[in-house]
Write a protein that holds these residues in place. Structure first.
Motif, PDB file in Angstrom:
ATOM      1  N   ALA A  44     -55.199 -38.075 -75.997  1.00 28.91           N
ATOM      2  CA  ALA A  44     -56.237 -37.873 -75.388  1.00 28.91           C
ATOM      3  C   ALA A  44     -56.343 -38.457 -73.966  1.00 28.91           C
ATOM      4  O   ALA A  44     -56.917 -37.798 -72.737  1.00 28.91           O
ATOM      5  CB  ALA A  44     -57.736 -38.033 -76.138  1.00 28.91           C
ATOM      6  N   LYS A  45     -56.166 -39.592 -73.810  1.00 30.20           N
ATOM      7  CA  LYS A  45     -56.125 -40.322 -72.559  1.00 30.20           C
ATOM      8  C   LYS A  45     -54.959 -39.670 -71.648  1.00 30.20           C
ATOM      9  O   LYS A  45     -55.581 -39.329 -70.438  1.00 30.20           O
ATOM     10  CB  LYS A  45     -55.743 -41.688 -72.594  1.00 30.20           C
ATOM     11  CG  LYS A  45     -56.639 -42.592 -73.484  1.00 30.20           C
ATOM     12  CD  LYS A  45     -58.000 -42.901 -72.571  1.00 30.20           C
ATOM     13  CE  LYS A  45     -58.880 -43.868 -73.194  1.00 30.20           C
ATOM     14  NZ  LYS A  45     -59.982 -43.901 -72.908  1.00 30.20           N
ATOM     15  N   ILE A  46     -53.977 -39.342 -71.814  1.00 28.62           N
ATOM     16  CA  ILE A  46     -52.889 -38.583 -71.116  1.00 28.62           C
ATOM     17  C   ILE A  46     -53.298 -37.131 -70.834  1.00 28.62           C
ATOM     18  O   ILE A  46     -53.185 -36.745 -69.757  1.00 28.62           O
ATOM     19  CB  ILE A  46     -51.411 -38.722 -72.004  1.00 28.62           C
ATOM     20  CG1 ILE A  46     -50.898 -39.768 -71.767  1.00 28.62           C
ATOM     21  CG2 ILE A  46     -50.657 -37.450 -71.263  1.00 28.62           C
ATOM     22  CD1 ILE A  46     -49.700 -40.066 -72.678  1.00 28.62           C
ATOM     23  N   GLN A  47     -54.038 -36.580 -71.775  1.00 28.72           N
ATOM     24  CA  GLN A  47     -54.690 -35.147 -71.602  1.00 28.72           C
ATOM     25  C   GLN A  47     -55.556 -35.396 -70.412  1.00 28.72           C
ATOM     26  O   GLN A  47     -55.593 -34.390 -69.572  1.00 28.72           O
ATOM     27  CB  GLN A  47     -55.253 -34.369 -72.834  1.00 28.72           C
ATOM     28  CG  GLN A  47     -56.109 -33.389 -72.615  1.00 28.72           C
ATOM     29  CD  GLN A  47     -54.859 -32.149 -72.225  1.00 28.72           C
ATOM     30  OE1 GLN A  47     -53.774 -32.055 -72.573  1.00 28.72           O
ATOM     31  NE2 GLN A  47     -55.559 -31.160 -71.632  1.00 28.72           N
ATOM     32  N   SER A  48     -56.684 -36.098 -70.471  1.00 26.08           N
ATOM     33  CA  SER A  48     -57.551 -36.302 -69.522  1.00 26.08           C
ATOM     34  C   SER A  48     -57.225 -36.690 -68.017  1.00 26.08           C
ATOM     35  O   SER A  48     -57.462 -36.348 -67.211  1.00 26.08           O
ATOM     36  CB  SER A  48     -58.714 -37.067 -70.042  1.00 26.08           C
ATOM     37  OG  SER A  48     -58.084 -38.544 -69.762  1.00 26.08           O
ATOM     38  N   PHE A  49     -55.973 -37.591 -68.431  1.00 23.96           N
ATOM     39  CA  PHE A  49     -55.505 -38.086 -66.955  1.00 23.96           C
ATOM     40  C   PHE A  49     -54.603 -36.794 -66.431  1.00 23.96           C
ATOM     41  O   PHE A  49     -54.762 -36.667 -65.107  1.00 23.96           O
ATOM     42  CB  PHE A  49     -54.467 -38.966 -67.411  1.00 23.96           C
ATOM     43  CG  PHE A  49     -53.796 -39.570 -66.019  1.00 23.96           C
ATOM     44  CD1 PHE A  49     -54.623 -40.397 -65.078  1.00 23.96           C
ATOM     45  CD2 PHE A  49     -52.435 -39.677 -65.646  1.00 23.96           C
ATOM     46  CE1 PHE A  49     -53.930 -41.081 -63.951  1.00 23.96           C
ATOM     47  CE2 PHE A  49     -51.920 -40.253 -64.669  1.00 23.96           C
ATOM     48  CZ  PHE A  49     -52.898 -41.000 -63.863  1.00 23.96           C
TER      49      PHE A  49
END
Length: 150
Positions: free
Chosen positions: A117-122
């Protein structure tokens, strides 16, 4: 046969012209002896590591055993008590670490989802103007880290 100054040559008796040759011999001997010591330590590590740990533990636990002896406990019971306490402490520490590893393994899917999820938001955020184009960096990420295309 007894060794004396006549049977063992010393560097003081070396003529001034041959010091380079003798320096090379001494350097070679030092390297060979160093390599032999390293090889002996490498091949003897199965025996030397437990011996080194035993010596380390004896140095660490000896003051506690001496304190119990000064309090009036005989030597053997004092040593046995200190060793028992040390093993119980090490076992407790091992159980604590093991339970933490089991908890980590149980929560691993949740952590994996959080990282994705962090990679997606980044990835969906626009890059700051100071950093330029980040697309080449994203193309080097492993496919498992990249979110699925919709």
């Amino acid at each position: 046969m007894a060794f004396n100054s006549r049977t063992i040559p010393s560097l003081a008796a070396v003529p001034a012209g041959n010091t380079t040759q003798h320096t090379a011999v001494i350097l070679t001997a030092t390297v060979v002896v160093g390599a032999a010591i390293i090889a002996a330590l490498y091949f003897g590590q199965d025996i030397l590591i437990p011996v080194a740990l035993a010596v380390l533990l004896s140095f660490a636990l000896a003051p506690l055993a001496l304190r119990l002896q000064r309090l009036g406990l005989p030597r053997v019971p004092a040593v046995l008590m200190v060793v028992l306490v040390a093993f119980v402490g090490l076992g407790g520490f091992g159980m604590l670490v093991g339970s933490q590893l089991v908890q980590l393994a149980d929560n691993l899917p949740q952590y994996q989802g959080n990282v994705a999820a962090k990679i997606q938001s980044f990835q969906s955020a626009a890059p700051p103007p100071c950093c330029g184009n980040w697309a080449p960096s994203w193309s080097r990420l492993p496919r498992t880290c990249r979110p699925a295309r919709r």
